[in-house]
Design an enzyme around this catalytic site. Structure first.
Site, PDB file in Angstrom:
ATOM      1  N   ARG A  73       3.035   9.696   5.201  1.00 51.30           N
ATOM      2  CA  ARG A  73       4.363  10.089   4.745  1.00 51.30           C
ATOM      3  C   ARG A  73       4.581   9.711   3.281  1.00 51.30           C
ATOM      4  O   ARG A  73       5.224  10.438   2.524  1.00 51.30           O
ATOM      5  CB  ARG A  73       5.431   9.430   5.619  1.00 51.30           C
ATOM      6  CG  ARG A  73       5.614  10.089   6.960  1.00 51.30           C
ATOM      7  CD  ARG A  73       6.438   9.244   7.904  1.00 51.30           C
ATOM      8  NE  ARG A  73       5.610   8.352   8.703  1.00 51.30           N
ATOM      9  CZ  ARG A  73       6.085   7.467   9.565  1.00 51.30           C
ATOM     10  NH1 ARG A  73       7.379   7.333   9.716  1.00 51.30           N
ATOM     11  NH2 ARG A  73       5.281   6.714  10.266  1.00 51.30           N
ATOM     12  N   LYS A  88       0.826  -1.212   0.000  1.00 51.44           N
ATOM     13  CA  LYS A  88       0.000   0.000   0.000  1.00 51.44           C
ATOM     14  C   LYS A  88       0.856   1.257   0.000  1.00 51.44           C
ATOM     15  O   LYS A  88       0.427   2.308  -0.498  1.00 51.44           O
ATOM     16  CB  LYS A  88      -0.980  -0.027   1.177  1.00 51.44           C
ATOM     17  CG  LYS A  88      -0.339  -0.117   2.562  1.00 51.44           C
ATOM     18  CD  LYS A  88      -0.078   1.231   3.192  1.00 51.44           C
ATOM     19  CE  LYS A  88       0.606   1.090   4.532  1.00 51.44           C
ATOM     20  NZ  LYS A  88       0.898   2.410   5.148  1.00 51.44           N
TER      21      LYS A  88
END
Length: 330
Positions: free
Chosen positions: A254, A190
């Protein structure tokens, strides 16, 4: 129960805070003395979770021996690429049959190994009992007590049930499953798709493109996972679809931020150096690409991101190539 948490980043700190709040005896092993002082004196992680109050029972230390002494569970939350080195250095301090839980998300670039496989490699002969916890879970929201649901993968169903109870609170719901490989791969892949989603958003490609990336990214995750022995259904759960949606859409991601900054024209080295925290997807893109090549699995989004991150290809050119690939059934 005594729990040693390895890694004082945002996620390691959040899980340590959560467990300390349940009354568990938690020791957080951190290499940075400033973080240790912040946790112990000010009940705050000044580097990674500044401004968020941590449970006062949580104690941090730079001494691995102190953290591990008498521990029933080792919770590893160090960056994936550092996991092997850390396990190797700590092996003499670990007892046989110790429960090792990983909360790291990634795949080793050198050996193309998941964290579970690295645990098998480095702790061979100690018969570690392994589990992995993953799912859509921004650390800051966990510390703030916002509702969160995750999944714990453990091949031993009984142990998985026990750990499910250990890691559950009224605001942190933990499910369990036996597909360790699926949970690990969902958490890793992912991050690759999240960089692509951030890049797409940063280039102004819109909501349709983001939805397409998430959906086709889920298909890539499932294809690779099944080829590596995971169950396809696992990727429809929290460690797959759940984490994918969060990481591709949430501004605390992030990896999404890496994509957004690439779209601004920033160089990859400068982005990574300036983040202050690890974005696992940068290294994981390389590992997932190599795994796909080895297994003969078609992962077009991953291949495109590899070309952008590691070959310096123009993102707009890669989008054009993705959109003009041979048409096929879904």
């Amino acid at each position: 129960m005594k729990i040693a948490v390895l890694g004082g980043g945002s996620w390691g700190t959040a899980l340590a805070h959560l467990l300390a709040g349940k009354g568990e005896d938690v020791r957080l092993w951190v290499r940075d003395p400033a973080v240790v002082e912040g946790v112990n004196r000010d009940h705050e992680n000044p580097r990674y979770l500044k401004g968020l109050h941590l449970h006062e029972a949580l104690r941090a230390t730079c001494d691995a021996g102190e953290a591990l002494e008498g521990a029933d569970i080792l919770l590893s939350v160090v960056p994936c690429q550092q996991t092997r080195t850390v396990l190797r250095s700590l092996r003499p301090r670990l007892k046989t049959g110790m429960v090792v839980v990983s909360a790291s998300k990634g795949i080793e670039t050198d050996g193309l190994r998941t964290v579970g496989e690295m645990v098998e490699d480095e702790l061979a002969g100690l018969a570690p009992r392994y589990a992995v916890i993953s799912g859509p879970s921004f650390a800051a929201e966990v510390v703030a007590g916002m509702p969160t649901a995750v999944v714990l993968g453990c091949a031993d169903r009984d142990l998985g049930g026990t750990l499910r109870e250990v890691f559950s609170t009224p605001t942190f719901r933990t499910y369990s499953c036996t597909d360790v490989r699926g949970v690990e791969l969902g958490g890793a892949v992912k991050n690759v798709i999240a960089i692509a989603a951030g890049l797409s958003d940063g280039l102004g490609f819109g909501s349709n493109a983001r939805a397409g990336l998430i959906t086709r990214g889920l298909a890539e995750m499932g294809r690779l996972g099944v080829a590596l022995g995971a169950r396809g259904s696992t990727f429809m759960g929290l460690s797959g679809l759940g984490d994918l949606v969060l990481t591709c859409t949430g501004d605390l991601s992030r990896n999404r931020q890496v994509g957004l900054r690439l779209a601004e024209g920033q160089g990859l080295d400068a982005i990574v150096a300036g983040m202050g925290m690890v974005a696992e997807g940068v290294k994981t893109t390389e590992a997932v690409y190599e795994l796909a090549q080895r297994e003969g699995v078609d992962l077009p989004i991953t291949q495109a991101m590899y070309a952008v991150l590691h070959d310096g290809r123009d993102p707009r050119d890669m989008v054009q190539e993705l959109m003009t690939r041979e048409l096929r059934e879904e």
